[in-house]
Scaffold this motif. Sequence first.
Motif, PDB file in Angstrom:
ATOM      1  N   VAL A   1      21.904  -6.234   0.864  1.00 17.19           N
ATOM      2  CA  VAL A   1      22.007  -6.115  -0.601  1.00 17.19           C
ATOM      3  C   VAL A   1      20.883  -6.909  -1.247  1.00 17.19           C
ATOM      4  O   VAL A   1      20.622  -8.063  -0.859  1.00 17.19           O
ATOM      5  N   THR A   2      20.216  -6.302  -2.227  1.00 17.93           N
ATOM      6  CA  THR A   2      19.080  -6.961  -2.862  1.00 17.93           C
ATOM      7  C   THR A   2      19.122  -6.830  -4.378  1.00 17.93           C
ATOM      8  O   THR A   2      19.644  -5.856  -4.917  1.00 17.93           O
ATOM      9  N   TYR A   3      18.569  -7.844  -5.050  1.00 10.00           N
ATOM     10  CA  TYR A   3      18.420  -7.801  -6.497  1.00 10.00           C
ATOM     11  C   TYR A   3      17.254  -8.686  -6.925  1.00 10.00           C
ATOM     12  O   TYR A   3      17.312  -9.917  -6.801  1.00 10.00           O
ATOM     13  N   ASN A   4      16.179  -8.057  -7.369  1.00  7.72           N
ATOM     14  CA  ASN A   4      15.017  -8.739  -7.963  1.00  7.72           C
ATOM     15  C   ASN A   4      14.454  -9.874  -7.100  1.00  7.72           C
ATOM     16  O   ASN A   4      14.074 -10.929  -7.623  1.00  7.72           O
TER      17      ASN A   4
ATOM     18  N   ILE B   1      20.750   0.048   5.979  1.00  7.84           N
ATOM     19  CA  ILE B   1      21.140   0.532   4.652  1.00  7.84           C
ATOM     20  C   ILE B   1      20.830  -0.569   3.650  1.00  7.84           C
ATOM     21  O   ILE B   1      21.369  -1.676   3.752  1.00  7.84           O
ATOM     22  N   VAL B   2      19.953  -0.285   2.707  1.00  8.53           N
ATOM     23  CA  VAL B   2      19.609  -1.270   1.671  1.00  8.53           C
ATOM     24  C   VAL B   2      20.226  -0.824   0.353  1.00  8.53           C
ATOM     25  O   VAL B   2      19.995   0.304  -0.106  1.00  8.53           O
TER      26      VAL B   2
ATOM     27  N   ASP C   1      22.241 -10.983   2.852  1.00  8.07           N
ATOM     28  CA  ASP C   1      21.520 -10.868   1.588  1.00  8.07           C
ATOM     29  C   ASP C   1      20.028 -10.695   1.850  1.00  8.07           C
ATOM     30  O   ASP C   1      19.553 -10.812   2.983  1.00  8.07           O
ATOM     31  N   ASP C   2      19.283 -10.483   0.765  1.00  8.44           N
ATOM     32  CA  ASP C   2      17.849 -10.270   0.900  1.00  8.44           C
ATOM     33  C   ASP C   2      17.064 -11.546   1.191  1.00  8.44           C
ATOM     34  O   ASP C   2      15.886 -11.492   1.549  1.00  8.44           O
TER      35      ASP C   2
ATOM     36  N   PHE D   1      29.017 -13.448   3.905  1.00  9.61           N
ATOM     37  CA  PHE D   1      28.230 -12.254   4.230  1.00  9.61           C
ATOM     38  C   PHE D   1      26.775 -12.623   4.509  1.00  9.61           C
ATOM     39  O   PHE D   1      25.845 -11.909   4.112  1.00  9.61           O
ATOM     40  N   VAL D   2      26.554 -13.706   5.204  1.00  6.66           N
ATOM     41  CA  VAL D   2      25.238 -14.100   5.687  1.00  6.66           C
ATOM     42  C   VAL D   2      25.342 -14.158   7.205  1.00  6.66           C
ATOM     43  O   VAL D   2      25.803 -15.142   7.772  1.00  6.66           O
TER      44      VAL D   2
END
Length: 300
Positions: free
Chosen positions: A8-11, A34-35, A94-95, A168-169
Amino acid sequence: MKTAVVLVTYNRLKCLKIAISKYEEQSFLPNIIIVVDNASTDGTYEYLDKWKNVESQISKHVIHNNVNTGGAGGFYTGLKYSMQFDYDFVFLADDDAFVEKDTFRSLFSCNKIFTQDVVAACTSVINNGKLEISHRCRLKNKFFVPSLSWVPEWEYKKDIFYLDIVTFVGAAIKKSTIDKIGFPIKDYFIYYDDTEYFMRISKLGKVVCVPNSRIIHNTDGKQSINSWKGYYDTRNWLDAIYRHYNKFSFICSSVYAYLRRCSILSKFLRSRSSEFNAMCKIAIKDAINHKLGINEKYHP
């Protein structure tokens, strides 16, 4: 043995590029990546659309959310999407979390994680060169108030150990487990979505950590709960208790949260601001009323 990755990514495009490259460089390659892009505005959209079309041994998939659904919404979406594929384990991160070259080989070569009573597994977490124990916990219940107890550092010297809660890491969940329990609660937005999910998971069977499988997650170690994020930190933890403990434990936990975060004592003993106290009062009230989702006042 087949593996999928949900990222999962955000900025954080710079971090995302590193994270993806680390999966593609694994000595034991994942079968699927899956991103989930949480409506990024920093060029992530364009980068991922190019990345997914580059030929690879790995099956690559991109989901672009129209709005930022937070980590909880992102992992909900990614896990739900992943169920159409054939795999044994799905690996979550996470990203800004980077696997090492042999992370998957070390994790998935451990025979203990394939026993029938094991429902999920995880890596250890390294923060700026040091072991970060806050990501791996056991549930405790003291004076009717549930809490999380970090697995002590000495246990990481073992080949494996068992635990209850995994962030979730670096979490690896069996697909058969997801079939039984469903997906994380997307309406948590951020915080405790992974805790609540593993409360469900650990009721099904054993969760095992393989310490010599590592993921790098470099942070400053400070939770920014004094910002708007403190609302979700308070509300979601109480909601998780409501779902998994009896009513008396929920009442005791709500009172305890009020004393720690909303009372006059918290203001003086824990240096909480009046604004923080007011925010947590709303969070506790919303937990009692089972009001989830993004709060109209407390959000990015």
